[in-house]
Design a protein around this motif. Structure first.
Motif, PDB file in Angstrom:
ATOM      1  N   LEU A  62       5.658   4.361   2.005  1.00  0.00           N
ATOM      2  CA  LEU A  62       5.130   5.716   2.017  1.00  0.00           C
ATOM      3  C   LEU A  62       5.172   6.289   3.442  1.00  0.00           C
ATOM      4  CD1 LEU A  62       1.973   5.196  -0.215  1.00  0.00           C
ATOM      5  CD2 LEU A  62       4.172   6.195  -0.888  1.00  0.00           C
ATOM      6  N   SER A  63       5.445   7.563   3.548  1.00  0.00           N
ATOM      7  CA  SER A  63       5.457   8.246   4.843  1.00  0.00           C
ATOM      8  C   SER A  63       4.055   8.313   5.414  1.00  0.00           C
ATOM      9  CB  SER A  63       5.989   9.671   4.682  1.00  0.00           C
ATOM     10  OG  SER A  63       7.289   9.655   4.177  1.00  0.00           O
ATOM     11  N   GLY A  64       3.951   8.246   6.747  1.00  0.00           N
ATOM     12  CA  GLY A  64       2.683   8.421   7.430  1.00  0.00           C
ATOM     13  C   GLY A  64       1.639   7.378   7.090  1.00  0.00           C
ATOM     14  N   THR A  65       2.083   6.163   6.793  1.00  0.00           N
ATOM     15  CA  THR A  65       1.181   5.089   6.373  1.00  0.00           C
ATOM     16  C   THR A  65       1.331   3.901   7.310  1.00  0.00           C
ATOM     17  OG1 THR A  65       1.403   5.815   4.080  1.00  0.00           O
ATOM     18  CG2 THR A  65       0.574   3.580   4.433  1.00  0.00           C
ATOM     19  N   THR A  66       0.213   3.241   7.623  1.00  0.00           N
ATOM     20  CA  THR A  66       0.249   2.049   8.462  1.00  0.00           C
ATOM     21  C   THR A  66       0.417   0.818   7.578  1.00  0.00           C
ATOM     22  OG1 THR A  66      -1.137   3.083  10.138  1.00  0.00           O
ATOM     23  CG2 THR A  66      -1.030   0.674  10.156  1.00  0.00           C
ATOM     24  N   TYR A  67       1.376  -0.007   7.928  1.00  0.00           N
ATOM     25  CA  TYR A  67       1.645  -1.267   7.226  1.00  0.00           C
ATOM     26  C   TYR A  67       1.514  -2.416   8.220  1.00  0.00           C
ATOM     27  CZ  TYR A  67       3.547   1.476   3.386  1.00  0.00           C
ATOM     28  OH  TYR A  67       3.697   2.356   2.351  1.00  0.00           O
ATOM     29  N   SER A  68       1.135  -3.582   7.723  1.00  0.00           N
ATOM     30  CA  SER A  68       1.070  -4.795   8.538  1.00  0.00           C
ATOM     31  C   SER A  68       2.030  -5.822   7.963  1.00  0.00           C
ATOM     32  CB  SER A  68      -0.348  -5.376   8.530  1.00  0.00           C
ATOM     33  OG  SER A  68      -1.243  -4.469   9.124  1.00  0.00           O
ATOM     34  N   TYR A  69       2.547  -6.669   8.852  1.00  0.00           N
ATOM     35  CA  TYR A  69       3.428  -7.744   8.390  1.00  0.00           C
ATOM     36  C   TYR A  69       3.216  -8.989   9.228  1.00  0.00           C
ATOM     37  CZ  TYR A  69       6.476  -6.499  12.319  1.00  0.00           C
ATOM     38  OH  TYR A  69       6.972  -6.252  13.568  1.00  0.00           O
ATOM     39  N   ARG A  70       3.630 -10.105   8.663  1.00  0.00           N
ATOM     40  CA  ARG A  70       3.595 -11.392   9.353  1.00  0.00           C
ATOM     41  C   ARG A  70       4.777 -12.206   8.840  1.00  0.00           C
ATOM     42  NH1 ARG A  70      -1.653 -13.738   6.089  1.00  0.00           N
ATOM     43  NH2 ARG A  70      -0.527 -14.079   4.156  1.00  0.00           N
ATOM     44  N   VAL A  71       5.156 -13.232   9.572  1.00  0.00           N
ATOM     45  CA  VAL A  71       6.307 -14.062   9.187  1.00  0.00           C
ATOM     46  C   VAL A  71       5.964 -15.541   9.334  1.00  0.00           C
ATOM     47  CG1 VAL A  71       8.014 -12.303   9.785  1.00  0.00           C
ATOM     48  CG2 VAL A  71       7.286 -13.925  11.527  1.00  0.00           C
ATOM     49  N   ARG A  72       6.791 -16.372   8.675  1.00  0.00           N
ATOM     50  CA  ARG A  72       6.719 -17.825   8.798  1.00  0.00           C
ATOM     51  C   ARG A  72       8.146 -18.350   8.934  1.00  0.00           C
ATOM     52  NH1 ARG A  72       3.482 -16.414   4.761  1.00  0.00           N
ATOM     53  NH2 ARG A  72       4.976 -16.877   3.129  1.00  0.00           N
ATOM     54  N   ALA A  73       8.275 -19.405   9.694  1.00  0.00           N
ATOM     55  CA  ALA A  73       9.568 -20.095   9.791  1.00  0.00           C
ATOM     56  C   ALA A  73       9.580 -21.192   8.718  1.00  0.00           C
ATOM     57  CB  ALA A  73       9.739 -20.707  11.167  1.00  0.00           C
ATOM     58  N   VAL A  74      10.768 -21.460   8.184  1.00  0.00           N
ATOM     59  CA  VAL A  74      10.888 -22.489   7.145  1.00  0.00           C
ATOM     60  C   VAL A  74      12.074 -23.383   7.487  1.00  0.00           C
ATOM     61  CG1 VAL A  74      11.286 -22.908   4.688  1.00  0.00           C
ATOM     62  CG2 VAL A  74       9.995 -20.896   5.397  1.00  0.00           C
ATOM     63  N   ASN A  75      11.874 -24.705   7.342  1.00  0.00           N
ATOM     64  CA  ASN A  75      12.994 -25.651   7.427  1.00  0.00           C
ATOM     65  C   ASN A  75      12.831 -26.664   6.298  1.00  0.00           C
ATOM     66  OD1 ASN A  75      11.142 -27.607   8.287  1.00  0.00           O
ATOM     67  ND2 ASN A  75      11.725 -27.434  10.445  1.00  0.00           N
ATOM     68  N   ALA A  76      13.616 -27.730   6.333  1.00  0.00           N
ATOM     69  CA  ALA A  76      13.604 -28.722   5.255  1.00  0.00           C
ATOM     70  C   ALA A  76      12.237 -29.382   5.092  1.00  0.00           C
ATOM     71  CB  ALA A  76      14.670 -29.785   5.514  1.00  0.00           C
ATOM     72  N   SER A  77      11.429 -29.374   6.131  1.00  0.00           N
ATOM     73  CA  SER A  77      10.108 -29.999   6.048  1.00  0.00           C
ATOM     74  C   SER A  77       9.038 -29.049   5.521  1.00  0.00           C
ATOM     75  CB  SER A  77       9.687 -30.510   7.425  1.00  0.00           C
ATOM     76  OG  SER A  77      10.585 -31.516   7.858  1.00  0.00           O
ATOM     77  N   GLY A  78       9.358 -27.769   5.393  1.00  0.00           N
ATOM     78  CA  GLY A  78       8.398 -26.813   4.844  1.00  0.00           C
ATOM     79  C   GLY A  78       8.168 -25.630   5.760  1.00  0.00           C
ATOM     80  N   PRO A  79       7.231 -24.749   5.378  1.00  0.00           N
ATOM     81  CA  PRO A  79       6.951 -23.542   6.166  1.00  0.00           C
ATOM     82  C   PRO A  79       5.980 -23.807   7.309  1.00  0.00           C
ATOM     83  CG  PRO A  79       5.661 -23.498   4.157  1.00  0.00           C
ATOM     84  CD  PRO A  79       6.528 -24.737   4.088  1.00  0.00           C
ATOM     85  N   SER A  80       6.092 -22.981   8.333  1.00  0.00           N
ATOM     86  CA  SER A  80       5.138 -23.012   9.456  1.00  0.00           C
ATOM     87  C   SER A  80       3.879 -22.251   9.051  1.00  0.00           C
ATOM     88  CB  SER A  80       5.761 -22.369  10.690  1.00  0.00           C
ATOM     89  OG  SER A  80       5.895 -20.956  10.480  1.00  0.00           O
TER      90      SER A  80
END
Length: 156
Positions: A23-41
């Motif tokens: 949506l226009s004029g809206t604040t959004y938040s995001y986060r990330v995780r790294a993933v490898n063969a052993s699983g996510p961070s």
């Protein structure tokens, strides 16, 4: 917290992703995780981003006089201010003082104009992330100056 559809646990190859459908004029938040063969961070810290506002709707002018009118427009969600343009040439040139005039209200008394002249105006919404596209254009004609009555001649 509302999740944006399609972006919960989205797998991304690389270090960026285009996020659309917001949506226009809206604040959004995001986060990330790294993933490898052993699983996510663990989750990264959250980041916030404010989307650019939508263009306001330019509305019919009011209080039209011989030397001005009041330009009106609808508020745009997330806008912190507006930019007003006024022209007599469909924006190939601008009326002096009215090329991106910064305003915070949703109306403005445009003054110093010429009687009986056609004017156009448009608006853009602004916030910390950027400026919207132009609104539609609204046209108006200032009221004609009153005629001058000359003395009567050839009275019989």
């Amino acid at each position: 917290v509302t999740l944006v559809s399609g972006y919960n646990n989205l797998t991304v190859v690389g270090t960026s992703a285009v996020v659309s459908g917001l949506l226009s004029g809206t604040t959004y938040s995001y986060r990330v995780r790294a993933v490898n063969a052993s699983g996510p961070s663990q989750n990264s810290g959250s980041q916030s981003v404010l989307t650019v506002p939508a263009a306001p709707a330019a509305l019919t002018p009011t209080f039209v006089t011989t030397t001005g009118f009041t330009a009106n427009w609808s508020p745009s969600a997330g806008a912190s201010s507006y930019l007003l343009d006024v022209s007599t040439t469909n924006f190939s040139t601008f009326v002096s003082g009215y090329n991106g005039l910064a305003l915070t209200d949703t109306d403005f008394a445009v003054t110093g104009l010429t009687a009986g002249t056609s004017y156009q105006y448009r608006i853009r919404a602004l916030n910390a992330s950027g400026t919207s596209v132009n609104s539609s254009t609204v046209s108006t004609i200032t009221i004609c100056a009153p005629p001058v009555a000359n003395a009567a001649t050839a009275i019989t």
